[in-house]
Design an enzyme around this catalytic site. Structure first.
Site, PDB file in Angstrom:
ATOM      1  N   ASN A   1     -17.154 -57.250  -0.093  1.00 36.35           N
ATOM      2  CA  ASN A   1     -17.586 -57.644  -1.495  1.00 36.35           C
ATOM      3  C   ASN A   1     -17.137 -59.125  -1.575  1.00 36.35           C
ATOM      4  O   ASN A   1     -15.986 -59.427  -1.854  1.00 36.35           O
ATOM      5  CB  ASN A   1     -16.855 -56.860  -2.598  1.00 36.35           C
ATOM      6  CG  ASN A   1     -17.773 -57.354  -4.052  1.00 36.35           C
ATOM      7  OD1 ASN A   1     -18.286 -58.286  -4.101  1.00 36.35           O
ATOM      8  ND2 ASN A   1     -16.988 -56.794  -4.997  1.00 36.35           N
TER       9      ASN A   1
ATOM     10  N   LYS B   1     -18.257 -61.110  -3.830  1.00 32.47           N
ATOM     11  CA  LYS B   1     -18.111 -61.362  -5.199  1.00 32.47           C
ATOM     12  C   LYS B   1     -18.456 -62.741  -5.574  1.00 32.47           C
ATOM     13  O   LYS B   1     -19.811 -62.950  -4.866  1.00 32.47           O
ATOM     14  CB  LYS B   1     -16.411 -61.576  -5.590  1.00 32.47           C
ATOM     15  CG  LYS B   1     -15.516 -60.290  -5.469  1.00 32.47           C
ATOM     16  CD  LYS B   1     -14.611 -60.271  -6.144  1.00 32.47           C
ATOM     17  CE  LYS B   1     -13.888 -58.908  -5.718  1.00 32.47           C
ATOM     18  NZ  LYS B   1     -12.590 -58.383  -6.425  1.00 32.47           N
TER      19      LYS B   1
ATOM     20  N   HIS C   1     -18.265 -51.753 -10.642  1.00 31.47           N
ATOM     21  CA  HIS C   1     -17.089 -52.607 -10.386  1.00 31.47           C
ATOM     22  C   HIS C   1     -16.498 -52.935 -11.578  1.00 31.47           C
ATOM     23  O   HIS C   1     -16.954 -53.392 -12.807  1.00 31.47           O
ATOM     24  CB  HIS C   1     -17.347 -53.843  -9.660  1.00 31.47           C
ATOM     25  CG  HIS C   1     -16.313 -54.478  -8.726  1.00 31.47           C
ATOM     26  ND1 HIS C   1     -15.336 -55.148  -9.481  1.00 31.47           N
ATOM     27  CD2 HIS C   1     -15.889 -54.559  -7.638  1.00 31.47           C
ATOM     28  CE1 HIS C   1     -14.409 -55.547  -8.706  1.00 31.47           C
ATOM     29  NE2 HIS C   1     -14.768 -55.278  -7.533  1.00 31.47           N
TER      30      HIS C   1
ATOM     31  N   GLU D   1     -14.655 -55.594 -12.506  1.00 28.52           N
ATOM     32  CA  GLU D   1     -14.799 -56.822 -12.950  1.00 28.52           C
ATOM     33  C   GLU D   1     -16.089 -56.856 -13.941  1.00 28.52           C
ATOM     34  O   GLU D   1     -16.265 -57.312 -15.015  1.00 28.52           O
ATOM     35  CB  GLU D   1     -15.076 -57.801 -11.868  1.00 28.52           C
ATOM     36  CG  GLU D   1     -13.623 -58.032 -11.451  1.00 28.52           C
ATOM     37  CD  GLU D   1     -13.653 -58.521  -9.796  1.00 28.52           C
ATOM     38  OE1 GLU D   1     -14.786 -58.813  -9.406  1.00 28.52           O
ATOM     39  OE2 GLU D   1     -12.840 -58.755  -9.301  1.00 28.52           O
TER      40      GLU D   1
ATOM     41  N   GLU E   1     -10.952 -47.857  -6.596  1.00 26.57           N
ATOM     42  CA  GLU E   1     -10.318 -49.396  -6.701  1.00 26.57           C
ATOM     43  C   GLU E   1      -9.517 -49.297  -7.930  1.00 26.57           C
ATOM     44  O   GLU E   1      -9.961 -49.765  -8.959  1.00 26.57           O
ATOM     45  CB  GLU E   1     -11.549 -50.451  -6.908  1.00 26.57           C
ATOM     46  CG  GLU E   1     -12.261 -50.597  -5.813  1.00 26.57           C
ATOM     47  CD  GLU E   1     -12.938 -52.057  -5.502  1.00 26.57           C
ATOM     48  OE1 GLU E   1     -12.445 -52.742  -4.455  1.00 26.57           O
ATOM     49  OE2 GLU E   1     -13.366 -52.554  -6.698  1.00 26.57           O
TER      50      GLU E   1
ATOM     51  N   GLY F   1      -6.897 -57.945  -6.419  1.00 20.25           N
ATOM     52  CA  GLY F   1      -6.717 -59.431  -6.435  1.00 20.25           C
ATOM     53  C   GLY F   1      -5.256 -59.594  -6.662  1.00 20.25           C
ATOM     54  O   GLY F   1      -4.879 -60.793  -6.809  1.00 20.25           O
TER      55      GLY F   1
ATOM     56  N   SER G   1      -6.746 -55.295  -2.697  1.00 21.96           N
ATOM     57  CA  SER G   1      -5.699 -56.244  -1.929  1.00 21.96           C
ATOM     58  C   SER G   1      -5.483 -55.602  -0.439  1.00 21.96           C
ATOM     59  O   SER G   1      -4.299 -55.476   0.033  1.00 21.96           O
ATOM     60  CB  SER G   1      -4.502 -56.096  -2.752  1.00 21.96           C
ATOM     61  OG  SER G   1      -4.411 -56.748  -3.901  1.00 21.96           O
TER      62      SER G   1
HETATM   63  P1  13P Z   1      -9.258 -57.633  -3.585  1.00 27.89           P
HETATM   64  O1  13P Z   1      -9.486 -57.296  -2.216  1.00 27.89           O
HETATM   65  O2  13P Z   1      -9.558 -59.330  -3.480  1.00 27.89           O
HETATM   66  O3  13P Z   1      -8.322 -57.374  -4.247  1.00 27.89           O
HETATM   67  O4  13P Z   1     -10.755 -57.107  -4.238  1.00 27.89           O
HETATM   68  C1  13P Z   1     -10.969 -55.984  -4.107  1.00 27.89           C
HETATM   69  C2  13P Z   1     -12.273 -55.755  -4.721  1.00 27.89           C
HETATM   70  O5  13P Z   1     -12.426 -55.825  -5.880  1.00 27.89           O
HETATM   71  C3  13P Z   1     -13.531 -55.336  -4.052  1.00 27.89           C
HETATM   72  O6  13P Z   1     -14.631 -54.839  -4.690  1.00 27.89           O
END
Ligand code: 13P
Length: 250
Positions: free
Chosen positions: A7, A9, A93, A95, A165, A171, A211
């Site tokens: 991803n 992002k 997601h 976010e 997740e 993150g 992560s």
């Molecule tokens: P990170 O690997 O940066 O923690 O992000 C995970 C994520 O949100 C994947 O969709």
């Protein structure tokens, strides 16, 4: 075969995506051990589609509108993604749930629209730190899954991958233990068993995200109840991403 979903992002302009993919395609050979899926921002989909032609790598988007038609300025619908050559879309997601106030009803609509347009779905679920600390992971996963999958037929699950997740792991560099991830993935399989069938619970694909990096991948690669990974930050560094892929391939 393990699934590795990246991803990206809100990272990479189309030119940066082009550079990244030229390098990746030169250094990564299609393999029977992993299924690679790369999810770019909308603006990078065209160049990615062009470069991924004839390679066994799936192309993903990171969002889809929860309506097929209407005056939705700034939105992208399922038909547009399909016609752009997209294979799958990430839905729900954390976010987007948090910042863009996506609720379970909207997520359920998005899943149905994606499937109707021939797109596979990566459905993200996961608990907050407060939920984790108060032992509510099971309740949160159950609620999110039941709401998101409401009204779907069992055969439609073939085109859905669940991404576990935990919000607190995204993150942050902090992750659950391998045993905790496995327990959550088992919970997800149990919900699928209750709501669909034993067979569906065995067949559903589940990946872990939060992560994932070069340092922790080896301890997670043999999880019993999960089928792969959803990688965020670590995919931005091509060297690190290739190292994660090769560790999983071993
Ligand atoms: P990170 O690997 O940066 O923690 O992000 C995970 C994520 O949100 C994947 O969709």
């Amino acid at each position: 075969m393990k699934k590795i979903i990246a991803n990206f992002k809100m990272n990479f302009t189309p030119s940066m995506t082009k550079e990244y993919l030229i390098q990746l395609l030169a250094r990564y050979a299609d393999s029977d051990k992993v299924k690679l899926c790369l999810s770019f921002p909308y603006t990078s989909l065209a160049i990615a589609k062009f470069l991924l032609d004839k390679r066994k790598i799936s192309l993903g988007a990171q969002n889809i509108c929860d309506e097929e038609e209407g005056k939705n300025t700034g939105e992208i619908n399922g038909a547009m993604l399909k016609d752009a050559g997209v294979n799958y879309v990430i839905i729900g997601h954390s976010e987007r749930r948090k910042k863009f106030k996506e609720d379970n009803k909207s997520i359920n609509h998005k899943i149905k629209i994606a499937l109707k347009n021939g797109l596979s779905v990566i459905l993200c679920v996961g608990e907050s730190l407060a939920d984790y600390n108060t032992l509510k992971t099971f309740d949160v996963l159950t609620e999110q899954l039941e709401a998101a999958l409401k009204g779907l037929y069992e055969n439609e699950l073939e085109n859905i991958t669940i991404a576990y997740e935990p919000i607190w792991a995204i993150g942050t560099g902090i992750t659950p233990t391998a045993a905790e991830i496995d327990k959550a993935c088992k919970t997800i399989r149990n919900v699928i068993k209750e709501d669909f069938s034993q067979k569906a619970s065995e067949n559903i694909e589940i990946v872990y995200g939060g992560s994932v990096n070069t340092k922790n991948i080896s301890k997670f690669k043999n999880l019993k109840y999960s089928n792969g990974f959803l990688v965020g930050g670590a995919c931005l560094d091509l060297g690190a991403f290739l190292q994660i892929i090769s560790t999983i391939e071993k």
